[in-house]
Design an enzyme around this catalytic site. Structure first.
Site, PDB file in Angstrom:
ATOM      1  CG  ASP A  91      -7.997 -27.667  72.524  1.00 32.67           C
ATOM      2  OD1 ASP A  91      -8.707 -27.456  73.320  1.00 32.67           O
ATOM      3  OD2 ASP A  91      -7.513 -26.587  71.490  1.00 32.67           O
ATOM      4  CB  SER A 116     -11.430 -24.008  67.341  1.00 28.78           C
ATOM      5  OG  SER A 116     -10.447 -23.001  67.393  1.00 28.78           O
ATOM      6  CG  HIS A 158     -10.304 -23.949  72.331  1.00 29.54           C
ATOM      7  ND1 HIS A 158      -9.490 -24.710  71.924  1.00 29.54           N
ATOM      8  CD2 HIS A 158     -10.864 -23.100  71.741  1.00 29.54           C
ATOM      9  CE1 HIS A 158      -9.692 -24.288  70.385  1.00 29.54           C
ATOM     10  NE2 HIS A 158     -10.361 -23.215  70.411  1.00 29.54           N
TER      11      HIS A 158
END
Length: 362
Positions: free
Chosen positions: A131, A209, A101
């Site tokens: 992911d 992230s 992402h």
């Protein structure tokens, strides 16, 4: 004026002068103290745990990357600004691991490492189901420091972990916490779930992230991927993709640019439909021509009449109630393998052996 009165006046003036002198001295001393720096109190050496944490950060920080992206232009919105996230050096060839992402929709990716220079990178491969993504540095002039890789199978709840990332654009921020829980399941944008996810209370915020989650030895044990928070800030509930998954997926992305997607070629009905009919299992809503599901004769829901066809209840004796359950069971077996599946139709249960195919391009 009498002699006594004169004496009293002289004494009064002497007292006034003495008071002024003392006041001046006090003020001068006070001002001198107030304007002088305080003496520095000596401190003892850092504690053993502090020294270990400092050493861990100094070893790991050069492996942590700051990624910032530019999105592909849109006809309606024009050029979009993109975003930013974290990553880490995987190998000396210049591969950087991050979250899918972080780079999703990006037309340009740049990476900042120790030198502070923005280095162009190209996307090598992505896996929305996990992911995870890999980008590769175009310029390899500077020395790279791959992060040491650990394992996640022997993690224990309560052990200390460290996260390094770039929350809110603040580069290489270290946070500390513990493993709060293991074997969580985390939904992904592709509709599947990541199994074995690590939950931690180490502060994770937007921008973390893709950064590494490390154990107390400085080894990679996970990739931070999400937080559970109504405000968007850290609430002490963060998640990381376990390193055992990362160590399986990343080499495939580097080699092939993609990861096989195990499947049998069905479309599943919403879970609410199974609840409405009072059945426990995954309702088959459709099958792809030539798929393994068609080969074994799975019958889908009749949309015209609403009559149920086949309901998948178990795979390899594992209960199945959602498409995520099915995906995890098939991934555990692997593409090209055959699994035993329990299927219910018209109240009768039968067992079929079905081949697992790669449906990534379907």
């Amino acid at each position: 004026m009498t002699k006594d009165r004169f004496s009293r006046l002289v004494l009064l003036w002497l007292l006034i002068l003495a008071s002024l002198y003392v006041g001046h001295q006090v003020w001068r001393d006070f001002g001198s103290v107030a304007s002088s720096p305080r003496a520095i109190a000596p401190r003892e050496d850092l504690s053993g745990s502090e020294q270990a944490t400092v050493a861990l950060f100094e070893r790991a920080a050069p492996s942590v990357a700051y990624l910032f992206t530019e999105d592909a232009p849109s006809r309606l919105a024009g050029n979009r600004p993109g975003g930013a996230g974290s990553g880490f050096v995987w190998d000396a060839a210049g591969h950087i691991v991050t979250n899918f992402h972080v780079v999703e929709g990006a037309s340009r990716v740049r990476v900042r490492l120790d030198s502070g220079e923005a280095i162009e990178a190209k996307i090598v491969g992505v896996s929305p189901d996990h992911d995870l993504a890999v980008v590769k540095l175009v310029d390899l002039r500077q020395r790279l420091f791959p992060v040491p890789v650990g394992q996640s199978t022997d993690l224990r709840v309560g052990q200390t972990v460290f996260a390094i990332g770039n929350p809110f654009g603040l580069s290489r921020t270290l946070t500390r916490g513990i493993v709060s829980a293991l074997d969580r399941r985390l939904p992904t944008a592709s509709g599947r779930e990541i199994a074995g996810v690590i939950q931690t209370d180490a502060a994770i915020n937007p921008g973390n992230s893709g950064g590494p989650l490390l154990d107390s030895s400085g080894r990679l044990i996970g990739v931070t991927t999400a937080i559970l928070s109504s405000s968007g800030g850290s609430a002490g509930v963060g998640f990381a993709v376990p390193v055992d998954v990362v160590n399986r997926i990343v080499p495939l992305l580097i080699r092939d640019g993609r990861v096989p997607r195990p499947g049998i070629g069905i479309a599943a009905a919403p879970e609410e439909l199974a609840a409405r009919y009072g059945v426990a299992g995954l309702v088959v809503a459709g099958t792809l021509p030539g798929s393994p599901a068609t080969e074994v004769g799975l019958k889908p829901l009749d949309r015209a009449t609403g009559r149920l066809g086949d309901i998948i209840t178990h795979v390899q004796n594992r209960p199945i109630t959602t498409i995520a359950d099915l995906a995890l069971a098939l991934e555990a077996a692997g593409v090209g393998q055959r699994v035993t599946m329990s299927v219910q139709r018209d109240g009768r249960v039968r067992t079929v052996e079905v081949r697992i195919a790669d449906i990534a391009s379907d």
